[in-house]
Design a protein around this motif. Structure first.
Motif, mmCIF file in Angstrom:
data_model
loop_
_atom_site.group_PDB
_atom_site.id
_atom_site.type_symbol
_atom_site.label_atom_id
_atom_site.label_comp_id
_atom_site.label_asym_id
_atom_site.label_seq_id
_atom_site.Cartn_x
_atom_site.Cartn_y
_atom_site.Cartn_z
ATOM 1 N N ASP A 32 -8.246 -19.684 16.750
ATOM 2 C CA ASP A 32 -6.993 -19.966 16.052
ATOM 3 C C ASP A 32 -6.215 -21.097 16.724
ATOM 4 N N HIS A 85 -5.783 -19.943 3.803
ATOM 5 C CA HIS A 85 -5.877 -18.483 3.994
ATOM 6 C C HIS A 85 -4.800 -17.759 3.220
ATOM 7 N N TYR A 97 2.157 -7.361 4.113
ATOM 8 C CA TYR A 97 1.582 -6.131 3.577
ATOM 9 C C TYR A 97 2.508 -5.470 2.576
ATOM 10 N N TRP A 106 9.805 -21.794 6.132
ATOM 11 C CA TRP A 106 10.281 -20.448 5.788
ATOM 12 C C TRP A 106 10.376 -19.569 7.045
ATOM 13 N N ARG A 145 -0.371 -28.603 8.745
ATOM 14 C CA ARG A 145 0.451 -28.231 7.595
ATOM 15 C C ARG A 145 1.848 -28.805 7.758
ATOM 16 N N HIS A 179 -4.495 -22.861 13.823
ATOM 17 C CA HIS A 179 -3.069 -22.634 13.665
ATOM 18 C C HIS A 179 -2.333 -23.884 13.194
HETATM 19 C C1 HEA Z 1 -0.404 -11.056 1.142
HETATM 20 C C2 HEA Z 1 -0.382 -11.674 2.202
HETATM 21 C C3 HEA Z 1 -1.344 -11.636 3.350
HETATM 22 C C4 HEA Z 1 -2.399 -10.782 3.619
HETATM 23 C C5 HEA Z 1 -2.859 -9.584 2.843
HETATM 24 C C6 HEA Z 1 -2.964 -11.236 4.849
HETATM 25 C C7 HEA Z 1 -4.041 -10.604 5.459
HETATM 26 C C8 HEA Z 1 -4.543 -10.951 6.718
HETATM 27 N N1 HEA Z 1 -4.114 -12.010 7.497
HETATM 28 FE FE1 HEA Z 1 -2.736 -13.399 6.976
HETATM 29 N N2 HEA Z 1 -1.144 -14.604 6.599
HETATM 30 C C9 HEA Z 1 -0.329 -14.558 5.500
HETATM 31 C C10 HEA Z 1 -0.399 -13.649 4.466
HETATM 32 C C11 HEA Z 1 -1.317 -12.609 4.412
HETATM 33 N N3 HEA Z 1 -2.303 -12.354 5.304
HETATM 34 C C12 HEA Z 1 0.646 -15.609 5.545
HETATM 35 C C13 HEA Z 1 1.726 -15.884 4.517
HETATM 36 C C14 HEA Z 1 0.402 -16.318 6.725
HETATM 37 C C15 HEA Z 1 1.080 -17.586 7.229
HETATM 38 C C16 HEA Z 1 2.479 -17.448 7.640
HETATM 39 C C17 HEA Z 1 3.018 -18.779 8.061
HETATM 40 O O1 HEA Z 1 2.701 -19.209 9.174
HETATM 41 O O2 HEA Z 1 3.741 -19.403 7.264
HETATM 42 C C18 HEA Z 1 -0.726 -15.649 7.365
HETATM 43 C C19 HEA Z 1 -1.243 -16.027 8.591
HETATM 44 C C20 HEA Z 1 -2.192 -15.316 9.284
HETATM 45 C C21 HEA Z 1 -2.528 -15.550 10.644
HETATM 46 C C22 HEA Z 1 -1.871 -16.576 11.571
HETATM 47 C C23 HEA Z 1 -2.541 -17.887 11.452
HETATM 48 C C24 HEA Z 1 -1.837 -18.937 12.201
HETATM 49 O O3 HEA Z 1 -0.725 -19.292 11.830
HETATM 50 O O4 HEA Z 1 -2.414 -19.423 13.175
HETATM 51 C C25 HEA Z 1 -3.506 -14.645 10.980
HETATM 52 C C26 HEA Z 1 -4.142 -14.553 12.309
HETATM 53 O O5 HEA Z 1 -4.673 -13.609 12.702
HETATM 54 C C27 HEA Z 1 -3.761 -13.853 9.796
HETATM 55 C C28 HEA Z 1 -4.688 -12.813 9.732
HETATM 56 C C29 HEA Z 1 -4.829 -11.953 8.640
HETATM 57 C C30 HEA Z 1 -5.785 -10.846 8.596
HETATM 58 C C31 HEA Z 1 -6.766 -10.472 9.659
HETATM 59 C C32 HEA Z 1 -5.567 -10.224 7.398
HETATM 60 C C33 HEA Z 1 -6.291 -8.988 6.919
HETATM 61 O O6 HEA Z 1 -5.376 -8.050 6.422
HETATM 62 C C34 HEA Z 1 -7.335 -9.282 5.887
HETATM 63 C C35 HEA Z 1 -8.232 -8.103 5.678
HETATM 64 C C36 HEA Z 1 -9.193 -8.247 4.528
HETATM 65 C C37 HEA Z 1 -10.511 -8.516 4.609
HETATM 66 C C38 HEA Z 1 -11.147 -8.808 5.921
HETATM 67 C C39 HEA Z 1 -11.387 -8.595 3.394
HETATM 68 C C40 HEA Z 1 -12.003 -7.305 2.947
HETATM 69 C C41 HEA Z 1 -12.797 -6.590 3.984
HETATM 70 C C42 HEA Z 1 -14.132 -6.287 3.889
HETATM 71 C C43 HEA Z 1 -14.921 -6.582 2.686
HETATM 72 C C44 HEA Z 1 -14.730 -5.546 5.015
HETATM 73 C C45 HEA Z 1 -15.714 -6.315 5.825
HETATM 74 C C46 HEA Z 1 -15.068 -7.463 6.521
HETATM 75 C C47 HEA Z 1 -15.324 -7.869 7.782
HETATM 76 C C48 HEA Z 1 -16.209 -7.162 8.722
HETATM 77 C C49 HEA Z 1 -14.684 -9.120 8.266
HETATM 78 N N4 HEA Z 1 -2.954 -14.271 8.783
#
Ligand code: HEA
Ligand code: HEA
Ligand code: CUA
Ligand SMILES: [Cu+2]
Lengths: 109, 206, 355, 623
Positions: free
Chosen positions: D372, D384, D253, D137, D446, D376
């Protein structure tokens, strides 16, 4: 179509015309400045004496000023009721800025 | 329901925002411009990343001609002023004058487009510089061409508005449309300011 | 009854996790060098912080959903409509920030440290201390060039232990990614530029891990992306130097068997030689090296990086590579082989070894 | 009244009504049906993935086909299922929540839907026309340019069309929320679903243009021989990665924020307690949106951007945990001291908290750049994002659909079936994805169509597949529930859950086409709750009864979108068939001519006269 302006008096109209003319004057002045800025920018580049280290940031600054004139006078952002447009425009500018910054720094490394 | 006929007295001070439809158009269009900013930023950024990738072909320093760009710039800047002037007349409910100045705007815009087309034609024939010749060519024509397409669209839009409302005159239904079209036109100018600065002027110094 | 079941399932889960802790030649949880160690440390540290967060949230979570059930509170009660609480807000902003700071410090430190490849660019680099390997990824095979020794190998990477091994990586067709899980994280091989990084292999732990490590392509690159494996063999520093000498002095194995000679002839006739080199000192430019170097094919443990090395598999590969690796670049580039031709080629290829 | 008339009309008339509708509530139904359909397709693709990976060296599907299925699964789920389903809920609810009769641009609203629809159809036509997209994608440039056949052309053109639809839909929501709020509905009284819609729409506005630009470049490179991404002529494939992720990260987001909004609506209603820390919830939402634009390179840690860039983006990424944490704790404190009733929507909302939490914290682990390098492109990442997407977005959609179903269709979904389906989905979800964290750590990349036996990956994959089966059954039961309810369910009142707090519960279910006979006067947060606590039955009107202005229906959006759909074929086949160019021109001609018609023909709408409003009393505001 709720048009609530039916009772506007002539006095009002004269006042408005005057205000519009005033605004037009400002716009003319900013146009003059914009033309001037453009001239300076072109001259800076055309002249051999100005070093690039100065010329490039300088013309960029001129562009920003010119665009501010365009936005605030021509596009009326100096007037009331433009808070939302300003918010969204600047958000766009923010994203634009980090995009350009990233492409200038981490595309070739 | 047809909007009612207006007179200079009944015409509101900000006709573009006097109705809910007008307010929506006004806000919606500004939002759209926020998005356009990012669109152009993506193209600018790509151009900046690729501007030295001429793949052995012509360089920007070889090709660009400041006089031509200066003429184009003057044409477009002036057209921005004439469209402001048209909006001034709109606020004063002077429909004929507004149409006239919009007409001048369109003429200036069309000449700008003519200069640009000539410029592209020149690059292609004098330097063999096309959209496929190098990454520089691709990003240059895409950026400047997208701007040109905006100019062309703006011309069609304003012309259509002028023709459509020729008989009808100003009212609160079409005033927002005129206003928004003029905003669009200024925005095109804003983008051009960065194009002549970043692409052409900076391209001259390499 | 339910209690017992819960305890039981917890145990089951734990055994599952422990028993399945991955294979030592493939798992990131079994690091074999300094690079992998650091990354493993970050994994553990971050996991611990996350477990802490999860526990705290879970406690509150279960408390509220059990305590404030309608059946407990009463059908018609209307709770107090609380607006918020400033002190609580500050608390749950500050504590996560603190936790993140604990995590961020080593993350930044290690990121900078692992990104430091200045040693490989030094003018007066001693190849024995700072070995550089050029890695080139192509659809679906790997080439490893040792510029200091004028050696090219394919599919199998040979590295010395207990020193930093530096890599310069790129791709020749589409983007791939170079990954040896037990030795450390990956880096992409781009089509536009070279990437650099290093890995380390600890002599003691590599011994325990087995014959070789698995390397993988970690970036989607086409149908056979899943099959784009390579192997990493570790040698002690002395052994490694010995190996480079042998490779540099590589002599074409002279076979006495008729079948092998027949195979050698076929290898030329059937167009194989136009792509494959059979000597480690391949001097053609990169662009001409369009297929794996076969000089040490007889020593490989896998055919085409993926299937066990045996007669059956080699022959099957030669006759129809497509059935092994869909979309590979060898299919259809040479005349069809019959069974006896494949036999001969196998005999020849099997003999390609250092000694 | 209205609905009985609808029942008597023939199928053709109903179809025409939906093709031409500009009513946000009907457009919501269109989004729901289309998005739901694509969700089933995407789910089916997921099942194919899981069946293929159930055992090592399986040959259920071929390698090439697997890549198509995997690519289409991701693309379909993100662009054609999750986003449209959220749009469905936004359209159904947001205008009513702010006390508006309609959206700012009803015509544009309909255009947005049809562009998405035709784009989605085009994207899926690849299955029948010689190959679906197969480069993931993320469509990384070198692979996309190298991909044979027309698969990636379907991706590029389909997403371009659907993307424009999304962009204008976003603008429409923004303008609606800015301009159409009823008297008293200040920004800081807006329900959280409206707030999150607002911020998500702003993200759409700024995130989609880079995607548009990137797709245009891919299109030019593939179909017009330019060289943005061709290193031989100076191009650079990393540009695509940046453009994609500058879009892609905010995109996640865009998905999660509206889901957060949904939970923030449901939890207070079923805990019978005001949302804890409303203003910090709003603040956190805006902050997440803002930070969302500064972290995209965390998807590119292994690209080789250099250690300093990686370190900066790692820190920025982790920062997002803070505002998200604020939200999590505020939800918990909303339940604290409340009076909780576990209906199906509430079950999904409650289950969301720990599920999303797990996904969120693994996100922070991924953000640790140096670590990562290991995670990754492994199943750890797959785990995740399914945790955040399913545990967050899909739970949110399911919660919202159950919650607002009575508002949209006048009947409550069967609670018993709903709960069974929930349990199966919840268990299946954790079973499928929890183990994948470990698979990734144990060395499984993956996007692999198969894996070798005896490398410690066999059992984990089998468990994962079994979990997916549970989810499949859960979705089937949900479908049965929908059918059963439509046939047998009982009609409900305007406030079927009994504890509605926001304005949508002040109008009948389903609401009349004009939503409010008289626009309501809002006196604070949770306006309906305030009136109820004051012992009133409904909202106080803010205006006298008057004629209501309504927009006209129009078929033009369908035609405009269809024109682009046609021209896409021209673009695709231009290089090999001489009819390509004319088809491009015809298609674009249809689109632009229709746009011209739209702008030349005045459309002033019509009025519903107040005399016609007074006689049916259960519609609109009860004055
Ligand atoms: C709805 C979709 C969604 C959401 C909300 C998030 C949220 C987050 N994502 Fe995610 N992410 C994806 C969808 C999403 N992601 C997708 C689809 C991919 C892969 C894409 C692909 O390669 O195909 C991806 C991939 C991805 C990567 C890349 C990984 C890689 O390919 O190597 C990373 C790296 O930093 C990351 C980080 C994060 C972080 C830090 C959050 C943060 O927003 C999360 C924050 C929430 C919390 C942390 C929990 C609640 C917090 C607390 C209770 C407070 C206390 C917590 C702490 C002190 C830790 N995400
Ligand atoms: C909104 C986003 C979303 C959702 C909801 C899902 C849902 C699911 N996904 Fe996801 N997935 C992605 C987004 C999503 N996915 C993305 C972006 C990728 C990355 C792609 C890439 O790498 O490019 C991915 C990749 C991905 C992979 C990795 C593939 C690989 O790397 O090779 C796997 C493997 O297990 C998987 C599994 C699942 C499963 C089992 C579900 C289940 O939850 C699905 C549950 C739904 C059902 C089971 C529906 C049942 C269907 C019916 C009842 C309908 C039958 C009838 C008719 C059609 C008439 N997905
Ligand atoms: Cu090479 Cu994947
Ligand atoms: Cu991200």
């Amino acid at each position: 179509m709720g048009n609530k302006n039916t009772n506007q008096s002539k006095v009002d109209l004269v006042y408005r015309k005057k205000k519009n003319a005033e605004e037009m004057k400002h716009q003319l002045i900013s146009f003059g400045l914009m033309i001037g800025l453009t001239f300076v920018a072109f001259l800076t580049i055309a002249s051999e004496d100005v070093g690039n280290w100065f010329a490039v940031p300088f013309i960029l600054l001129l562009a920003v000023i010119q665009v501010a004139f365009q936005l605030y006078y021509f596009m009326h952002m100096n007037q009331k009721g433009h808070e939302t447009p300003a918010l969204f425009l600047y958000s766009g500018v923010f994203v634009a800025f980090i995009t350009v910054l990233a492409f200038l720094t981490i595309i070739w490394w | 329901m047809e909007p009612q006929k207006m007179t200079a007295e009944t015409f509101p001070a900000s006709p573009e925002k006097a109705t809910l439809e007008g307010k929506n158009k006004f806000v919606g269009f500004w939002l759209f411009l926020g998005g356009e900013t990012v669109l152009f930023a993506s193209l600018f950024a790509t151009y900046l990343a690729l501007k030295n990738s001429n793949a052995g072909g012509a360089k920007t320093t070889d090709m660009f001609d400041l006089t031509l760009v200066f003429i184009a710039t003057m044409l477009l800047l002036t057209s921005s002023l004439t469209s402001v002037y048209a909006m001034y007349h709109m606020k004063n409910f002077a429909f004929k004058k507004m149409q006239l100045w919009l007409g001048v705007t369109v003429l200036l815009g069309a000449s700008f487009l003519g200069v640009e087309i000539y410029e592209f034609y020149h690059y292609v024939h004098a330097y063999d510089f096309t959209i496929t010749s190098s990454a520089l060519g691709s990003s240059f024509y895409t950026l400047v061409g997208t701007h040109g397409a905006h100019v062309a669209f703006g011309l069609c839009w304003i012309t259509a508005l002028m023709i459509r409302n020729m008989r009808r005159g100003l009212d609160l239904y079409n005033a927002p449309k005129y206003y928004v079209a003029s905003l669009y036109w200024h925005f095109i100018d804003v983008v051009w300011v960065f194009i002549f600065t970043v692409v052409y002027l900076m391209g001259m110094v390499g | 009854m339910i209690r017992k079941w819960r305890v039981y399932s917890l145990f089951l889960l734990l055994t599952l996790v422990l028993a399945g802790c991955g294979e030592p030649y493939l798992s990131t949880l079994k690091p074999v060098g300094e690079v992998a160690d650091k990354q493993f440390f970050l994994t553990v540290l971050s996991t611990l912080i996350m477990v802490l967060v999860v526990i705290v949230v879970s406690i509150i979570f279960f408390y509220v959903i059990i305590k404030f059930k309608r059946s407990k509170v009463g059908e018609d009660t209307i709770p107090k409509q609380v607006e918020g609480n400033r002190n609580l807000e500050i608390t749950w902003t500050a504590i996560p920030i603190l936790l993140l700071i604990i995590l961020v410090v080593p993350v930044v430190a290690y990121t900078l440290e692992l990104g430091d490849t200045s040693a490989m660019d030094k003018k007066k680099r001693d190849p024995e201390k700072t070995l550089v390997v050029n890695v080139r990824a192509s659809l679906y095979w790997w080439e490893f060039e040792y510029p200091d020794y004028g050696i090219v190998t394919s599919q199998e990477l040979i590295v010395p232990t207990d020193q930093k091994v530096y890599f310069k990586l790129k791709a020749s067709d589409v983007k791939h990614s170079f990954w040896v899980p037990s030795a450390g994280g990956k880096i992409d091989t781009n089509t536009d530029n070279e990437n650099k990084f290093y890995l380390t292999f600890d002599s003691k732990r590599t011994k325990d891990a087995g014959e070789y490590f698995y390397g993988k392509c970690a970036e989607l690159c086409g149908p056979s992306h899943a099959l784009m494996d390579f192997k990493v063999k570790t040698l002690s520093q002395d052994e490694f130097l010995g190996w480079t000498k042998k490779m540099a002095d590589y002599k074409k194995p002279t076979s006495t068997k008729d079948l092998a000679l027949e195979g050698e002839k076929l290898f030329k006739e059937k167009n194989c030689l136009s792509c494959h080199a059979v000597e480690p000192g391949d001097e053609r430019p990169e662009a001409a090296r369009t297929a794996p170097n076969l000089a040490t094919f007889g020593e490989r443990t896998k055919v085409a990086g993926i299937k066990d090395m045996n007669k059956e598999n080699v022959k099957a590969w030669l006759k129809d590579p497509e059935s092994f690796k869909p979309g590979n670049k060898m299919t259809g580039t040479y005349p069809k082989l019959n069974d006896s031709e494949a036999d001969a080629l196998y005999e020849y290829l099997k003999g390609l070894k250092i000694e | 009244m209205v609905s009985t008339i609808a029942k008597k009309r023939g199928f053709g008339a109903v179809l025409w009504d939906y093709l031409t509708t500009v009513d946000h509530k009907k457009i919501a139904v269109l989004y729901l049906v289309a998005g739901g359909f694509f969700f089933l397709i995407g789910g089916l693709e997921a099942m194919i993935i899981r069946i293929q990976l159930a055992i090592p060296e399986n040959d259920f599907v071929s390698a090439g086909f697997y890549n198509e299925v995997m690519t289409m699964h991701g693309t379909t789920m993100i662009f054609l299922a999750a986003m449209p389903l959220l749009f469905a809920l936004m359209n159904a609810v947001v205008p009513i929540q702010i006390g508006a009769r309609d959206v700012a641009f009803p015509f544009v609203n309909s255009l947005g839907f049809w562009l998405f629809f035709f784009g989605g159809i085009f994207l899926n036509l690849g299955w029948f026309m010689g190959g679906a997209p197969d480069a993931g994608w993320t469509a990384y440039a070198s692979l996309t340019l190298n991909s044979e056949g027309h698969g990636m052309d379907f991706y590029i053109l389909g997403l371009q069309i659907a993307g424009i639809g999304t962009l204008i839909a976003g603008i429409n929501f923004l303008a609606t929320i800015i301009n159409m709020r009823t008297p008293g509905m200040t920004y800081m009284r807006m329900p959280l679903f409206t707030w999150t819609t607002f911020v998500a729409s702003a993200l759409i506005l700024f995130a989609f243009p880079p995607l548009t630009a990137g797709l245009a470049m891919l299109m030019l490179d593939r179909m017009f021989d330019t060289s943005f991404f061709n290193p031989e002529l100076g191009g650079n494939t990393i540009i695509w990665e940046h453009l994609f992720w500058i879009f892609g990260h905010p995109e996640v987001y865009i998905l999660i924020l509206p889901a957060f909004g949904i939970f923030s609506e449901i939890i207070p209603v079923f805990a019978r307690k005001r949302l804890f820390g409303y203003s910090s919830m709003v603040f956190a939402t805006v902050l997440i949106g803002f930070l969302g634009f500064m972290v995209w390179a965390h998807h590119m840690f292994t690209t080789g951007l250099g250690p300093i860039a990686n370190a900066i983006f790692a820190v920025a990424t982790m920062a997002i945990a803070v505002p998200t944490g604020i939200k999590v704790f505020n939800w918990l404190l909303t339940i604290w001291g409340g009076n909780v009733k576990f209906t199906t929507p509430m079950l999904y909302s409650v289950a969301f908290i720990p599920s999303f939490l797990l996904g969120g914290v693994t996100g922070v682990m991924l953000a640790a750049a140096a670590a990562d390098y290991q995670f990754h492109d492994t199943y750890f990442v797959v785990a995740h994002f399914h945790y955040v997407i399913i545990g967050g977005v899909v739970f949110g959609i399911l919660a919202g659909v159950h919650y607002w179903w009575p508002k949209m269709f006048g009947k409550i979904l069967n609670e018993k079936l709903g709960k069974i389906s929930f349990v199966l989905f919840f268990v299946g979800f954790h079973l499928t994805f929890f183990i994948q964290h470990f698979l990734g750590l144990w060395g499984m990349p993956r996007r692999v169509f198969t894996f070798l036996p005896n490398q410690g990956l066999d059992l984990g994959n089998l468990v994962s597949t079994i979990g997916a089966l549970f989810m499949f059954v859960a979705v089937v039961i949900l479908l049965i529930n929908v059918i059963w309810t439509t046939a047998k369910g009982e009609r409900v009142s305007g406030d079927p859950w009994g504890d509605g707090r926001t304005l949508e519960w002040a109008v009948s279910s389903p609401p009349p086409e004009y939503n409010f006979k008289q626009l309501p006067l809002v006196r604070g947060l949770d306006p309906l709750w305030i009136e109820k606590m004051d012992g009133k039955k409904g909202m106080t009107a803010s205006e006298p009864l008057d004629d209501i202005h309504m927009p006209n229906n129009s078929i033009l959006p369908v035609i405009i979108s269809f024109g682009l759909f046609v021209s896409a074929f021209g673009f695709m086949y231009r290089q090999e068939h001489s009819w390509g160019l004319p088809v491009i021109l015809i298609g674009l001609g249809i689109t632009f001519a229709t746009m011209l018609v739209r702008s030349l023909k005045d459309d002033h709408g019509y009025h519903i006269h107040k005399e016609d409003l007074t006689d049916d009393d259960d519609k609109g505001v009860k004055a």
